[in-house]
Design an enzyme around this catalytic site. Structure first.
Site, PDB file in Angstrom:
ATOM      1  N   HIS A  64      -2.732  -1.226  -3.285  1.00  0.00           N
ATOM      2  CA  HIS A  64      -3.912  -0.374  -3.112  1.00  0.00           C
ATOM      3  C   HIS A  64      -3.798   0.854  -3.999  1.00  0.00           C
ATOM      4  CE1 HIS A  64      -4.101  -2.151   1.225  1.00  0.00           C
ATOM      5  NE2 HIS A  64      -4.567  -2.990   0.315  1.00  0.00           N
TER       6      HIS A  64
ATOM      7  N   SER B 123       0.861  -1.190   0.000  1.00  0.00           N
ATOM      8  CA  SER B 123       0.000   0.000   0.000  1.00  0.00           C
ATOM      9  C   SER B 123       0.896   1.239   0.000  1.00  0.00           C
ATOM     10  CB  SER B 123      -0.946  -0.030   1.205  1.00  0.00           C
ATOM     11  OG  SER B 123      -1.901   1.008   1.104  1.00  0.00           O
ATOM     12  N   THR B 124       0.778   2.106   0.980  1.00  0.00           N
ATOM     13  CA  THR B 124       1.563   3.343   1.004  1.00  0.00           C
ATOM     14  C   THR B 124       3.055   3.030   0.966  1.00  0.00           C
ATOM     15  OG1 THR B 124      -0.154   4.288   2.413  1.00  0.00           O
ATOM     16  CG2 THR B 124       1.890   5.531   2.222  1.00  0.00           C
TER      17      THR B 124
ATOM     18  N   MET C  43      -0.200   1.400   5.257  1.00  0.00           N
ATOM     19  CA  MET C  43      -1.032   1.679   6.430  1.00  0.00           C
ATOM     20  C   MET C  43      -1.991   0.517   6.656  1.00  0.00           C
ATOM     21  SD  MET C  43      -1.042   5.226   7.390  1.00  0.00           S
ATOM     22  CE  MET C  43       0.017   6.549   6.809  1.00  0.00           C
TER      23      MET C  43
ATOM     24  N   ASP D  33      -4.256  -4.766   6.151  1.00  0.00           N
ATOM     25  CA  ASP D  33      -4.624  -5.641   5.032  1.00  0.00           C
ATOM     26  C   ASP D  33      -3.502  -6.649   4.783  1.00  0.00           C
ATOM     27  OD1 ASP D  33      -6.225  -6.611   2.936  1.00  0.00           O
ATOM     28  OD2 ASP D  33      -5.162  -5.381   1.468  1.00  0.00           O
TER      29      ASP D  33
END
Length: 345
Positions: A194, A167-168, A287, A290
């Site tokens: 994401h 993600s991030t 973050m 998940d």
């Protein structure tokens, strides 16, 4: 100004966009606009002078575009930067390159130019600013990494699968891992990053150009092939289904999981049911949590889990959840993950 107020610098060449961003941010009691810049060059100068906690950065600007400004800010005064990107393919490509060079996140400008359309994503923008403000700027500095490109010593069985969640900060770690997976690993690789639609396709195209493996955005109902990396498309969960001795993808638009779609937990769960112990999964920077539930299921069937270590994470959230739950077999910096994946295959 109290210490917990987030100092924001707006960099945008559109007077309209500066007005809308200013209007959204100024209404927040925990945020303060410390400066506004109309060009990339002015943005770099104000970033150095004003030391904001977070910068919103337009992509296309005179003098310096957003990518060039990001690179200079990361050299001179590392700061969490959120790219403000349009829906064009050019903007998405520049945005992805900015993410690989230190920007932490991005937000899409809605189609249309009236102010209420941008205000419709105000909550998303504010959440991203608050999340960005928590990131340690030291984590944004990209160092020369001692990447080892693994060699394939023997013919692999080809019945396994590699799964990756990110993600991030993910594009930067993927940029370190995917190009270092050698051709001939003889298994498919599925990546859940994401991102919204359009950006996942640009991500796949960028990685394909620099990788030995074929990298593509996953489509509905396509057979998984060895030596191919499938990027889950934005706005869809990516599922897997078996038909005889073949495995096919499918796209699912059911509710978000962990407030995201695509979600790694969805893909990990479906893969575990098919591949059982023949899974090597890596949970990278990001973050939230998940991937943790999916990692539990993979561990239940005997698969192997790699978590990216805090050393190379932009945000030590998703891997931390996996480590704290005791699911990680290996905790490694991103530059050692490709080698470990090949070793485990």
């Amino acid at each position: 100004m109290t210490d917990n107020v987030i100092k924001v610098l707006i960099v945008d060449d559109s007077g309209f966009m500066r007005m809308v961003l200013k209007d959204i941010i100024e209404k927040q009691p925990d945020m303060k606009i410390v400066g506004i810049a109309k060009t990339g060059l002015e943005g770099v100068e104000k970033a150095i002078e004003l030391k904001p906690n977070v910068i919103t950065m337009d992509v296309e600007m005179p003098e310096l575009n957003g990518l060039e400004a990001v690179k200079l800010i990361m050299k001179k005064s590392p700061t969490p930067i959120i790219m403000v990107s349009s829906l064009t393919s050019k903007d998405s490509e520049i945005t992805l390159e900015a993410l690989e060079n230190g920007a932490v996140d991005f937000i899409q400008k809605p189609a249309g130019s009236v102010s209420f359309t941008f205000r419709s994503i105000a909550d998303e923008l504010l959440e991203k600013i608050r999340n960005a403000a928590k990131i340690d700027p030291k984590n944004l500095i990209r160092k020369a990494l001692p990447v080892k490109k693994p060699k394939i010593s023997a013919a692999l069985r080809g019945q396994k699968i590699v799964l990756i969640a990110s993600s991030t900060g993910g594009p930067r770690s993927l940029d370190t891992i995917i190009p270092n997976l050698p051709k001939g690993i003889n298994v498919p690789v599925v990546v859940v990053q994401h991102m919204p639609p359009g950006f996942t396709k640009s991500l796949a195209n960028r990685l394909d150009k620099i990788s030995e493996l074929t990298v593509k955005e996953a489509e509905d109902n396509e057979e998984l092939k060895p030596d191919t990396v499938y990027i889950a498309p934005g706005s869809f969960h990516l599922g897997l289904k078996a038909n005889g001795n073949k495995v096919y993808t499918y796209l699912d638009s059911s509710d978000k999981i962990n407030n995201v779609r695509p979600a790694a937990d969805f893909t990990f769960d479906k893969a575990a049911e098919i591949y059982k112990s023949n899974i090597v999964a890596a949970v990278l920077t990001g973050m939230g949590k998940d991937g943790a539930k999916g990692a539990f299921k993979i561990k239940h069937y005997g698969g192997k889990i790699i978590a990216e270590s805090k050393d190379t994470c932009v945000v030590y959230g998703m891997p931390k959840a996996v480590v704290e739950e005791g699911y990680a077999d290996f905790v490694l910096p991103n530059y050692e993950i490709a080698e470990k994946i090949v070793e485990l295959l």
